[in-house]
Design a protein around this motif. Structure first.
Motif, PDB file in Angstrom:
ATOM      1  N   SER A   1      46.896  16.232  28.375  1.00  0.00           N
ATOM      2  CA  SER A   1      45.654  15.995  29.100  1.00  0.00           C
ATOM      3  C   SER A   1      45.722  16.720  30.434  1.00  0.00           C
ATOM      4  CB  SER A   1      45.466  14.494  29.340  1.00  0.00           C
ATOM      5  OG  SER A   1      46.402  14.052  30.307  1.00  0.00           O
TER       6      SER A   1
ATOM      7  N   LYS B   1      44.230  12.298  25.360  1.00  0.00           N
ATOM      8  CA  LYS B   1      42.951  12.945  25.603  1.00  0.00           C
ATOM      9  C   LYS B   1      42.072  11.988  26.398  1.00  0.00           C
ATOM     10  CE  LYS B   1      39.911  11.624  21.791  1.00  0.00           C
ATOM     11  NZ  LYS B   1      38.976  12.132  20.762  1.00  0.00           N
ATOM     12  N   THR B   2      41.129  12.543  27.120  1.00  0.00           N
ATOM     13  CA  THR B   2      40.226  11.716  27.919  1.00  0.00           C
ATOM     14  C   THR B   2      38.789  12.026  27.536  1.00  0.00           C
ATOM     15  OG1 THR B   2      40.081  13.349  29.697  1.00  0.00           O
ATOM     16  CG2 THR B   2      41.839  11.692  29.861  1.00  0.00           C
ATOM     17  N   THR B   3      37.957  11.028  27.679  1.00  0.00           N
ATOM     18  CA  THR B   3      36.516  11.208  27.486  1.00  0.00           C
ATOM     19  C   THR B   3      35.800  10.520  28.644  1.00  0.00           C
ATOM     20  OG1 THR B   3      36.285   9.174  26.182  1.00  0.00           O
ATOM     21  CG2 THR B   3      36.758  11.202  24.973  1.00  0.00           C
ATOM     22  N   THR B   4      34.603  10.974  28.913  1.00  0.00           N
ATOM     23  CA  THR B   4      33.803  10.374  29.973  1.00  0.00           C
ATOM     24  C   THR B   4      32.486   9.897  29.383  1.00  0.00           C
ATOM     25  OG1 THR B   4      34.784  11.836  31.629  1.00  0.00           O
ATOM     26  CG2 THR B   4      32.727  10.738  32.227  1.00  0.00           C
ATOM     27  N   SER B   5      32.149   8.650  29.673  1.00  0.00           N
ATOM     28  CA  SER B   5      30.906   8.076  29.172  1.00  0.00           C
ATOM     29  C   SER B   5      30.287   7.199  30.244  1.00  0.00           C
ATOM     30  CB  SER B   5      31.174   7.255  27.909  1.00  0.00           C
ATOM     31  OG  SER B   5      29.996   6.622  27.456  1.00  0.00           O
TER      32      SER B   5
ATOM     33  N   ARG C   1      35.685   7.045  32.880  1.00  0.00           N
ATOM     34  CA  ARG C   1      36.660   7.873  32.185  1.00  0.00           C
ATOM     35  C   ARG C   1      37.555   6.984  31.319  1.00  0.00           C
ATOM     36  NH1 ARG C   1      40.533  12.412  35.081  1.00  0.00           N
ATOM     37  NH2 ARG C   1      40.844  13.710  33.218  1.00  0.00           N
ATOM     38  N   TYR C   2      37.787   7.406  30.046  1.00  0.00           N
ATOM     39  CA  TYR C   2      38.601   6.637  29.115  1.00  0.00           C
ATOM     40  C   TYR C   2      39.749   7.507  28.612  1.00  0.00           C
ATOM     41  CZ  TYR C   2      34.496   3.621  29.154  1.00  0.00           C
ATOM     42  OH  TYR C   2      33.475   2.813  29.552  1.00  0.00           O
TER      43      TYR C   2
ATOM     44  N   TYR D   1      42.896   8.072  25.717  1.00  0.00           N
ATOM     45  CA  TYR D   1      43.269   7.784  24.332  1.00  0.00           C
ATOM     46  C   TYR D   1      44.571   8.503  23.979  1.00  0.00           C
ATOM     47  CZ  TYR D   1      38.518   6.041  23.798  1.00  0.00           C
ATOM     48  OH  TYR D   1      37.358   5.337  23.933  1.00  0.00           O
TER      49      TYR D   1
END
Length: 340
Positions: free
Chosen positions: A5, A13-17, A21-22, A24
């Motif tokens: 990451s 891995k990261t995601t943004t929603s 930020r999250y 995984y």
């Protein structure tokens, strides 16, 4: 190379929603459809919780990778043969599994078990395209083995997912004229084999295993190899007359010219060769359908018929729908003309 990451962490891995930020963790496993499985990590703002979870997941993945990397498909097949899932199979099923497990090992055994792909299985099955029934059995056995291996954690995905079986249709009954000729054949081996297959409605493997000692008080005891079901089948008078012609009262009922027990492959080949000289392509299993149809046409109930063949009521009912329409219609008109 392992994916990092933006923080430099392996397999994260990261995601943004919605402005959040999250994080995984890539577990290194695949689901049944071959897609990566990610596990949610705690928020990185909670450094203690995040660090503990990340370390645990990384440790699990590393150990799993080391174990999976050491297992070839041949190793997994060897483990499967020791499993309760395999050892609890009926003797007849086990023999069939052995044939196709050996073929699977010959074709793909040296490959890492966890790297066998759907494409590998499709290619293996397609190489058997000229023998669709054998190709189906190879796929069924491979699928059963991988299902077990996945449940035990030896592999992470099922490479047999969404691979269709060949459409084989159904085994056809023997033509009535061929059956009549076989029951009166000059070849005593063919004649006796057909009597046993037809008048007991059993599979060829069970017929080959029959012994004179299995006949007591007018009934033939059968323990079906495929299902383990035990049956006491009254000996039809035509079968009793044919058995009497052998002049023997001990040992296996079916023997070869040297007096030795016959194998399934030998008997199948003998019957098919006999039929082929008469311009017919048959399978011995078709006689099981002949028998079921004959029982139904003799006004036996579905339950009575199943008590002879050992099939499920549903299977007998399926056969019942395919009874000789012409013969039934002729009988119906005769009753109608005679006033019911």
């Amino acid at each position: 190379m392992a994916r990092k990451s933006k923080s430099g962490l392996l397999y994260v891995k990261t995601t943004t929603s919605k402005g959040h930020r999250y994080w995984y963790f890539d577990t290194g496993t695949l689901d049944a459809r071959g897609k990566k499985v990610f596990a949610r990590l705690p928020s990185i703002s909670d450094k203690a919780a995040f660090g503990t979870a990340y370390a645990a997941m990384l440790g699990h993945r590393t150990r799993r990778m080391n174990a999976a990397g050491a297992l070839t498909l041949a190793n997994v097949i060897a483990l499967y043969r020791k499993s309760q899932r395999y050892t609890s199979l009926a003797a007849g099923s086990k023999r069939i599994y052995d044939i196709y497990l050996s073929e699977l090992e010959r074709m793909l055994g040296m490959g890492p078990a966890n790297e066998i792909t759907r494409g590998d299985i499709v290619l293996m099955v397609d190489k058997r395209a000229d023998q669709p029934a054998a190709a189906n059995m190879l796929l069924k056995v491979t699928r059963a083995m991988f299902k077990w291996a996945r449940s035990r954690g030896h592999v992470t995905a099922d490479p047999c997912t969404d691979i269709d079986l060949n459409d084989l249709g159904e085994h056809q009954p023997w033509p009535d004229d061929l059956l009549a000729e076989a029951l009166a054949a000059d070849d005593p081996q063919v004649r006796l084999a057909v009597h046993l297959l037809y008048f007991t409605a059993q599979r060829i493997g069970d017929v080959v295993a029959m012994k004179f000692g299995d006949i007591k008080e007018g009934s033939l005891f059968v323990r079906q190899q495929k299902t383990g079901k035990e049956l006491d089948i009254p000996v039809h008078k035509s079968l009793a007359a044919e058995l009497a012609k052998s002049g023997r009262q001990i040992g296996p009922i079916l023997i070869n010219d040297r007096g030795k027990p016959v194998s399934v492959a030998f008997l199948r080949g003998r019957l098919q060769k006999w039929a082929k000289t008469r311009g017919k392509e048959i399978v011995p299993h078709g006689l099981r359908k002949n028998a079921v149809m004959a029982l139904l046409e003799a006004d036996c109930t579905v339950a009575q018929t199943a008590a002879i063949s050992g099939q499920t009521l549903q299977m007998v009912e399926h056969y019942a729908k395919q009874r000789d329409q012409k013969r039934l219609a002729k009988g119906a008109i005769a009753k109608w003309e005679n006033g019911g």
